[in-house]
Design a protein around this motif. Structure first.
Motif, PDB file in Angstrom:
ATOM      1  N   VAL A 329      -9.179  -8.362   9.976  1.00  0.00           N
ATOM      2  CA  VAL A 329      -8.537  -7.301  10.757  1.00  0.00           C
ATOM      3  C   VAL A 329      -7.023  -7.435  10.707  1.00  0.00           C
ATOM      4  N   LEU A 330      -6.503  -8.619  11.019  1.00  0.00           N
ATOM      5  CA  LEU A 330      -5.061  -8.830  11.018  1.00  0.00           C
ATOM      6  C   LEU A 330      -4.486  -8.746   9.608  1.00  0.00           C
ATOM      7  N   GLY A 331      -5.226  -9.280   8.626  1.00  0.00           N
ATOM      8  CA  GLY A 331      -4.761  -9.229   7.244  1.00  0.00           C
ATOM      9  C   GLY A 331      -4.634  -7.808   6.728  1.00  0.00           C
ATOM     10  N   THR A 332      -5.601  -6.942   7.065  1.00  0.00           N
ATOM     11  CA  THR A 332      -5.544  -5.539   6.653  1.00  0.00           C
ATOM     12  C   THR A 332      -4.269  -4.871   7.155  1.00  0.00           C
ATOM     13  N   ALA A 333      -3.952  -5.104   8.427  1.00  0.00           N
ATOM     14  CA  ALA A 333      -2.762  -4.487   9.020  1.00  0.00           C
ATOM     15  C   ALA A 333      -1.477  -5.001   8.369  1.00  0.00           C
ATOM     16  N   LEU A 334      -1.405  -6.302   8.126  1.00  0.00           N
ATOM     17  CA  LEU A 334      -0.169  -6.877   7.575  1.00  0.00           C
ATOM     18  C   LEU A 334       0.068  -6.450   6.135  1.00  0.00           C
ATOM     19  N   TYR A 335      -0.974  -6.419   5.317  1.00  0.00           N
ATOM     20  CA  TYR A 335      -0.802  -5.958   3.933  1.00  0.00           C
ATOM     21  C   TYR A 335      -0.319  -4.503   3.908  1.00  0.00           C
ATOM     22  N   PHE A 336      -0.780  -3.716   4.861  1.00  0.00           N
ATOM     23  CA  PHE A 336      -0.373  -2.320   4.920  1.00  0.00           C
ATOM     24  C   PHE A 336       1.102  -2.196   5.316  1.00  0.00           C
ATOM     25  N   LEU A 337       1.590  -3.124   6.141  1.00  0.00           N
ATOM     26  CA  LEU A 337       2.966  -3.050   6.644  1.00  0.00           C
ATOM     27  C   LEU A 337       4.000  -3.677   5.708  1.00  0.00           C
ATOM     28  N   VAL A 338       3.583  -4.621   4.872  1.00  0.00           N
ATOM     29  CA  VAL A 338       4.534  -5.368   4.043  1.00  0.00           C
ATOM     30  C   VAL A 338       5.411  -4.492   3.146  1.00  0.00           C
ATOM     31  N   ILE A 397      -9.323 -14.571 -11.096  1.00  0.00           N
ATOM     32  CA  ILE A 397      -9.142 -13.566 -12.154  1.00  0.00           C
ATOM     33  C   ILE A 397      -8.726 -12.229 -11.540  1.00  0.00           C
ATOM     34  N   PHE A 398      -9.437 -11.787 -10.504  1.00  0.00           N
ATOM     35  CA  PHE A 398      -9.186 -10.471  -9.915  1.00  0.00           C
ATOM     36  C   PHE A 398      -7.771 -10.356  -9.346  1.00  0.00           C
ATOM     37  N   GLY A 399      -7.368 -11.322  -8.510  1.00  0.00           N
ATOM     38  CA  GLY A 399      -6.111 -11.209  -7.774  1.00  0.00           C
ATOM     39  C   GLY A 399      -4.877 -11.103  -8.654  1.00  0.00           C
ATOM     40  N   PRO A 400      -4.596 -12.147  -9.465  1.00  0.00           N
ATOM     41  CA  PRO A 400      -3.414 -12.075 -10.325  1.00  0.00           C
ATOM     42  C   PRO A 400      -3.459 -10.917 -11.312  1.00  0.00           C
ATOM     43  N   THR A 401      -4.665 -10.593 -11.799  1.00  0.00           N
ATOM     44  CA  THR A 401      -4.773  -9.481 -12.746  1.00  0.00           C
ATOM     45  C   THR A 401      -4.380  -8.162 -12.085  1.00  0.00           C
ATOM     46  N   LEU A 402      -4.872  -7.924 -10.880  1.00  0.00           N
ATOM     47  CA  LEU A 402      -4.513  -6.708 -10.157  1.00  0.00           C
ATOM     48  C   LEU A 402      -3.005  -6.624  -9.932  1.00  0.00           C
ATOM     49  N   VAL A 403      -2.431  -7.723  -9.424  1.00  0.00           N
ATOM     50  CA  VAL A 403      -0.993  -7.721  -9.129  1.00  0.00           C
ATOM     51  C   VAL A 403      -0.170  -7.550 -10.397  1.00  0.00           C
ATOM     52  N   ASN A 404      -0.475  -8.329 -11.429  1.00  0.00           N
ATOM     53  CA  ASN A 404       0.332  -8.309 -12.652  1.00  0.00           C
ATOM     54  C   ASN A 404       0.243  -6.995 -13.407  1.00  0.00           C
ATOM     55  N   PRO A 416      10.593   1.741  -9.949  1.00  0.00           N
ATOM     56  CA  PRO A 416      11.504   0.589  -9.804  1.00  0.00           C
ATOM     57  C   PRO A 416      10.735  -0.677  -9.474  1.00  0.00           C
ATOM     58  N   ALA A 417      11.212  -1.816 -10.000  1.00  0.00           N
ATOM     59  CA  ALA A 417      10.514  -3.087  -9.795  1.00  0.00           C
ATOM     60  C   ALA A 417      10.325  -3.400  -8.324  1.00  0.00           C
ATOM     61  N   ALA A 418      11.307  -3.029  -7.493  1.00  0.00           N
ATOM     62  CA  ALA A 418      11.237  -3.326  -6.060  1.00  0.00           C
ATOM     63  C   ALA A 418      10.087  -2.589  -5.378  1.00  0.00           C
ATOM     64  N   GLN A 419       9.619  -1.469  -5.966  1.00  0.00           N
ATOM     65  CA  GLN A 419       8.543  -0.686  -5.372  1.00  0.00           C
ATOM     66  C   GLN A 419       7.219  -0.839  -6.115  1.00  0.00           C
ATOM     67  N   SER A 420       7.215  -1.697  -7.116  1.00  0.00           N
ATOM     68  CA  SER A 420       6.033  -1.777  -7.987  1.00  0.00           C
ATOM     69  C   SER A 420       4.845  -2.482  -7.354  1.00  0.00           C
ATOM     70  N   TYR A 421       5.040  -3.124  -6.208  1.00  0.00           N
ATOM     71  CA  TYR A 421       3.943  -3.839  -5.559  1.00  0.00           C
ATOM     72  C   TYR A 421       3.292  -3.034  -4.426  1.00  0.00           C
ATOM     73  N   THR A 424      -0.368  -2.011  -4.896  1.00  0.00           N
ATOM     74  CA  THR A 424      -1.214  -3.205  -4.891  1.00  0.00           C
ATOM     75  C   THR A 424      -1.483  -3.685  -3.473  1.00  0.00           C
ATOM     76  N   MET A 425      -0.457  -3.664  -2.625  1.00  0.00           N
ATOM     77  CA  MET A 425      -0.643  -4.130  -1.249  1.00  0.00           C
ATOM     78  C   MET A 425      -1.615  -3.229  -0.482  1.00  0.00           C
ATOM     79  N   TYR A 426      -1.549  -1.923  -0.728  1.00  0.00           N
ATOM     80  CA  TYR A 426      -2.499  -0.995  -0.085  1.00  0.00           C
ATOM     81  C   TYR A 426      -3.924  -1.266  -0.582  1.00  0.00           C
ATOM     82  N   LEU A 427      -4.050  -1.590  -1.866  1.00  0.00           N
ATOM     83  CA  LEU A 427      -5.357  -1.925  -2.419  1.00  0.00           C
ATOM     84  C   LEU A 427      -5.911  -3.189  -1.759  1.00  0.00           C
ATOM     85  N   MET A 428      -5.036  -4.176  -1.541  1.00  0.00           N
ATOM     86  CA  MET A 428      -5.468  -5.413  -0.887  1.00  0.00           C
ATOM     87  C   MET A 428      -5.989  -5.125   0.527  1.00  0.00           C
ATOM     88  N   SER A 429      -5.340  -4.207   1.245  1.00  0.00           N
ATOM     89  CA  SER A 429      -5.823  -3.827   2.571  1.00  0.00           C
ATOM     90  C   SER A 429      -7.242  -3.293   2.497  1.00  0.00           C
TER      91      SER A 429
END
Length: 466
Positions: A329-338, A397-404, A416-421, A424-429
């Protein structure tokens, strides 16, 4: 009785069985001597940028490796960690933790040496083989070796015991990150970024430290229990007094629900850990130096380490299922806010949110052995835990592959590189929402899976009442 158990040699279980009056608090330092070393894996991201400049030295040039290519080093290491843990868990119960720790030291230290050769020759397959495969096997064997041992030494505090065993793995990067940066700086020359020499030095140091743990480890006698402690009947339906055989555990829905819960939580966290240094530099372009990024990796490592002890200890009071619910629950919220913190340029909240996320990531690892012991009993928990860690292998395999690759796809399409993540963070949520559902579906193991007295043999009083 196996041949290994009859052997009275230096590595035998008989040689490391503790005498009466042995102080069980001598065991956590032995576990930490191993886990603080193999926890270096979480600091591997500090090598990513330098290893994209092995030929160009000051900047990447033709022939240099790119980040997605290098990302597979970490992924392979975690993948083989999970696979080796699945097989080593049963072997560990037969040969004892000393022989397992020795094997882990040889594989992990040797993996650095082979990887150093691969960097020197600029052969990525050798780096994959060294740090990824051989080092990954060392990670897996070293990871499971102290866990079941500490559970046996601390039957009165399962969660705290697994936290002590595993927190060192989370804290290893706190030491390794600044040490790696300092060593590369020391060994760097106009024609070298210093990675080769750093790998050699770290491989030797880690081998020696892990051997200290192997020499110090002890196991309790079969009928041992803490002074003054008597097991009590527990009214919590999620804590079983029965035992499930290691092979039977794989036939239960509880095992696979926990497998997916762990896999999804780890997928979310490990993708961040694998690219932490690069991610914060790109999110705050120009404001974060490589040294500051290494500090970020170190702070996350500290959060990872402390979270492993904190959350597993909390689970002794809250219960494992409730603790896992908090993670999701807390992790979902934080990934969405990051992503918003990155866009707003708020470094402090960006770091704080990730530290909380990573503390729960670490907590999921340290709590899951006790979760398994609650559901399946303590007799085969080491082997069951090892098999559950295949979820970690998949997440590696899944995590780094998704991010990279999502990052690379967005950068290639003009983001832009600053917005490229952000995506991914929304997907993690979303992944954590699915993990929450899996955890909520966990119920006590059906009695048909329990071992009968004729299967289990004669249990010690401590186990019989659990």
């Amino acid at each position: 009785m196996s041949t290994a158990s009859k052997d009275n040699g230096f590595f035998s279980k008989e040689r490391i069985t503790a005498p009466p009056g042995f102080n069980r608090w001598m065991i956590p330092p032995a576990a930490l001597a191993v886990h603080l070393c193999i926890g270096q894996a979480y600091a591997f991201s500090v090598f990513n940028n330098p290893m994209t400049k092995l030929l160009g030295i000051t900047e990447s040039t033709a022939g240099d490796w790119d980040l997605p290519t290098l990302g597979w080093i970490f992924s392979l290491a975690i993948f083989f960690l999970g696979l080796s843990a699945a097989f080593a868990g049963k072997w560990l119960e037969e040969v004892g933790p000393r022989k397992a720790m020795f094997a882990a030291a040889c594989c992990f230290g040797g993996g650095f040496m082979v990887a150093a050769l691969g960097v020197q020759l600029h052969q990525i397959w050798l780096v994959y083989l060294g740090y990824g495969v051989l080092g990954g096997v060392g990670l897996g064997i070293g990871y499971v070796s102290p866990v079941s041992t500490l559970i046996k030494w601390f039957p009165d505090k399962r969660g705290m015991a697994t936290g002590m065993a595993i927190m060192g793995f989370g804290g290893g990067a706190f030491i390794a990150s600044p040490m790696s940066v300092a060593l590369m700086k020391h060994f760097s020359t106009p024609t070298s970024v210093g990675v080769v020499q750093t790998f050699v030095v770290m491989g030797a140091l880690y081998f020696c430290s892990m051997m200290i743990g192997a020499f110090a480890i002890r196991i309790p006698a079969a009928d041992w229990k803490p002074n003054g402690w008597e097991p009590k009947a527990n009214q919590n339906a999620m804590i079983s007094r029965n035992h499930v055989h290691i092979d039977q555990a794989l036939k239960t829905p509880q095992f696979w629900l926990l497998w997916w819960a762990l896999c999804l939580n780890v997928t979310a966290g490990i993708g961040v850990l694998g690219q932490a240094s690069v991610m914060i530099q790109e999110s705050f372009k120009g404001a974060i130096t490589p040294a500051a990024a290494a500090g970020f990796v170190g702070v996350m490592s500290l959060a990872n380490m402390l979270g492993r002890f904190f959350w597993s200890s909390v689970s002794d009071y809250m219960g494992r299922k409730n603790t896992y619910s908090i993670f999701f629950v807390l992790g979902t919220a934080l990934y969405f806010l990051v992503p918003g913190m990155g866009s707003a340029g708020n470094v402090a909240l960006f770091v704080l949110f990730y530290c909380i996320i990573i503390s729960m990531y670490g907590g999921s690892f340290s709590t899951v052995p006790a979760y398994l012991a609650d559901l399946f009993g303590t007799r085969y928990v080491g082997g069951i835990h090892g098999r559950l860690l295949t979820a970690w292998a998949a997440a590696g395999i899944f995590g780094p592959t998704l991010v990279n690759y999502i990052r690379q796809y967005q950068v290639d399409h003009g983001v832009p590189a600053a917005q490229s993540y952000t995506a991914t963070m929304y997907l993690m949520s979303g992944l954590l929402v699915v993990g929450f559902i899996c955890n909520m579906m966990v119920r006590p193991v059906a009695t048909r899976h329990h071992m009968g007295n004729e299967q289990a043999g004669v249990l010690s009083p401590a186990l019989a009442t659990k």
